[in-house]
Design a protein around this motif. Sequence first.
Motif, mmCIF file in Angstrom:
data_model
loop_
_atom_site.group_PDB
_atom_site.id
_atom_site.type_symbol
_atom_site.label_atom_id
_atom_site.label_comp_id
_atom_site.label_asym_id
_atom_site.label_seq_id
_atom_site.Cartn_x
_atom_site.Cartn_y
_atom_site.Cartn_z
ATOM 1 N N LEU A 10 6.537 -1.011 -3.037
ATOM 2 C CA LEU A 10 5.531 -2.039 -3.318
ATOM 3 C C LEU A 10 4.126 -1.452 -3.329
ATOM 4 O O LEU A 10 3.349 -1.699 -4.266
ATOM 5 C CB LEU A 10 5.618 -3.170 -2.297
ATOM 6 N N VAL A 11 3.779 -0.645 -2.321
ATOM 7 C CA VAL A 11 2.431 -0.081 -2.314
ATOM 8 C C VAL A 11 2.262 0.985 -3.394
ATOM 9 O O VAL A 11 1.182 1.118 -3.973
ATOM 10 C CB VAL A 11 2.028 0.442 -0.918
ATOM 11 N N LEU A 12 3.320 1.713 -3.708
ATOM 12 C CA LEU A 12 3.232 2.662 -4.820
ATOM 13 C C LEU A 12 3.091 1.940 -6.150
ATOM 14 O O LEU A 12 2.409 2.422 -7.065
ATOM 15 C CB LEU A 12 4.447 3.588 -4.836
ATOM 16 N N PHE A 13 3.716 0.773 -6.277
ATOM 17 C CA PHE A 13 3.557 -0.048 -7.478
ATOM 18 C C PHE A 13 2.103 -0.483 -7.627
ATOM 19 O O PHE A 13 1.524 -0.392 -8.720
ATOM 20 C CB PHE A 13 4.491 -1.259 -7.403
ATOM 21 N N LEU A 14 1.498 -0.957 -6.537
ATOM 22 C CA LEU A 14 0.083 -1.343 -6.577
ATOM 23 C C LEU A 14 -0.793 -0.154 -6.961
ATOM 24 O O LEU A 14 -1.707 -0.279 -7.774
ATOM 25 C CB LEU A 14 -0.366 -1.905 -5.232
ATOM 26 N N TYR A 15 -0.519 0.979 -6.370
ATOM 27 C CA TYR A 15 -1.280 2.182 -6.694
ATOM 28 C C TYR A 15 -1.124 2.546 -8.176
ATOM 29 O O TYR A 15 -2.097 2.871 -8.844
ATOM 30 C CB TYR A 15 -0.835 3.347 -5.805
ATOM 31 N N GLY A 16 0.090 2.482 -8.671
ATOM 32 C CA GLY A 16 0.340 2.813 -10.073
ATOM 33 C C GLY A 16 -0.351 1.865 -11.031
ATOM 34 O O GLY A 16 -0.902 2.284 -12.060
ATOM 35 N N ILE A 17 -0.357 0.578 -10.718
ATOM 36 C CA ILE A 17 -1.084 -0.388 -11.547
ATOM 37 C C ILE A 17 -2.567 -0.044 -11.540
ATOM 38 O O ILE A 17 -3.242 -0.074 -12.573
ATOM 39 C CB ILE A 17 -0.851 -1.833 -11.036
ATOM 40 N N GLY A 18 -3.091 0.296 -10.369
ATOM 41 C CA GLY A 18 -4.503 0.678 -10.262
ATOM 42 C C GLY A 18 -4.837 1.904 -11.086
ATOM 43 O O GLY A 18 -5.859 1.952 -11.773
ATOM 44 N N VAL A 19 -3.974 2.905 -11.037
ATOM 45 C CA VAL A 19 -4.188 4.118 -11.838
ATOM 46 C C VAL A 19 -4.187 3.769 -13.323
ATOM 47 O O VAL A 19 -5.013 4.254 -14.091
ATOM 48 C CB VAL A 19 -3.118 5.185 -11.519
ATOM 49 N N THR A 28 -9.895 -0.548 -7.033
ATOM 50 C CA THR A 28 -9.578 -1.360 -5.855
ATOM 51 C C THR A 28 -8.081 -1.330 -5.559
ATOM 52 O O THR A 28 -7.664 -1.161 -4.402
ATOM 53 C CB THR A 28 -10.058 -2.811 -6.059
ATOM 54 N N LEU A 29 -7.266 -1.474 -6.602
ATOM 55 C CA LEU A 29 -5.816 -1.422 -6.404
ATOM 56 C C LEU A 29 -5.365 -0.041 -5.925
ATOM 57 O O LEU A 29 -4.441 0.074 -5.119
ATOM 58 C CB LEU A 29 -5.085 -1.812 -7.684
ATOM 59 N N GLU A 30 -6.015 1.011 -6.413
ATOM 60 C CA GLU A 30 -5.689 2.356 -5.943
ATOM 61 C C GLU A 30 -5.983 2.492 -4.454
ATOM 62 O O GLU A 30 -5.170 3.037 -3.694
ATOM 63 C CB GLU A 30 -6.486 3.406 -6.712
ATOM 64 N N VAL A 31 -7.148 2.009 -4.034
ATOM 65 C CA VAL A 31 -7.512 2.086 -2.616
ATOM 66 C C VAL A 31 -6.528 1.287 -1.760
ATOM 67 O O VAL A 31 -6.079 1.751 -0.710
ATOM 68 C CB VAL A 31 -8.960 1.599 -2.399
ATOM 69 N N VAL A 32 -6.176 0.089 -2.221
ATOM 70 C CA VAL A 32 -5.208 -0.734 -1.485
ATOM 71 C C VAL A 32 -3.861 -0.009 -1.392
ATOM 72 O O VAL A 32 -3.234 0.022 -0.328
ATOM 73 C CB VAL A 32 -5.055 -2.124 -2.146
ATOM 74 N N GLY A 33 -3.422 0.595 -2.498
ATOM 75 C CA GLY A 33 -2.156 1.325 -2.492
ATOM 76 C C GLY A 33 -2.169 2.519 -1.558
ATOM 77 O O GLY A 33 -1.228 2.740 -0.798
ATOM 78 N N LEU A 34 -3.256 3.300 -1.598
ATOM 79 C CA LEU A 34 -3.343 4.468 -0.719
ATOM 80 C C LEU A 34 -3.448 4.059 0.748
ATOM 81 O O LEU A 34 -2.832 4.686 1.619
ATOM 82 C CB LEU A 34 -4.535 5.335 -1.110
#
Length: 118
Positions: free
Chosen positions: A40-49, A16-22
């Motif tokens: 910020l969005v790359l941080f969310l994506y990285g947490i998701g990964v 879900t965090l990856e989708v939000v980040g992308l």
Amino acid sequence: MAAKVAPLGQLRVGLTLEVVGLAGIGLIAAPDSSWWSVSLVLFLYGIGVGFATAQVTDVVLNDIPEAGSGQASGIQSVFRQLGSALGIAAPERRSPYRCSFGACENCIWAPPETHCTG
């Protein structure tokens, strides 16, 4: 968190965090975007990964008998690497930058006469 949330739940949170980040990158990325919004969005994506990658093997191997766990782990690893390689190669096949390396007959982004030298 790992002790309180099941691996499948962590995987779902990560994806879900990856989708939000992308989606965020798709919405805000522009030449004039501020660095903090992209960060910020790359941080969310990285947490998701991090969440997803750490748990995917555990989720895959959860239902496999112990005798077949080595084979299942190997298959999972091969498909993960294959997906990563194809996920990079497939979009690059249609890249506009590919046109500048002599592959003008395959360009779909712009007519060859606009950027090809030969």
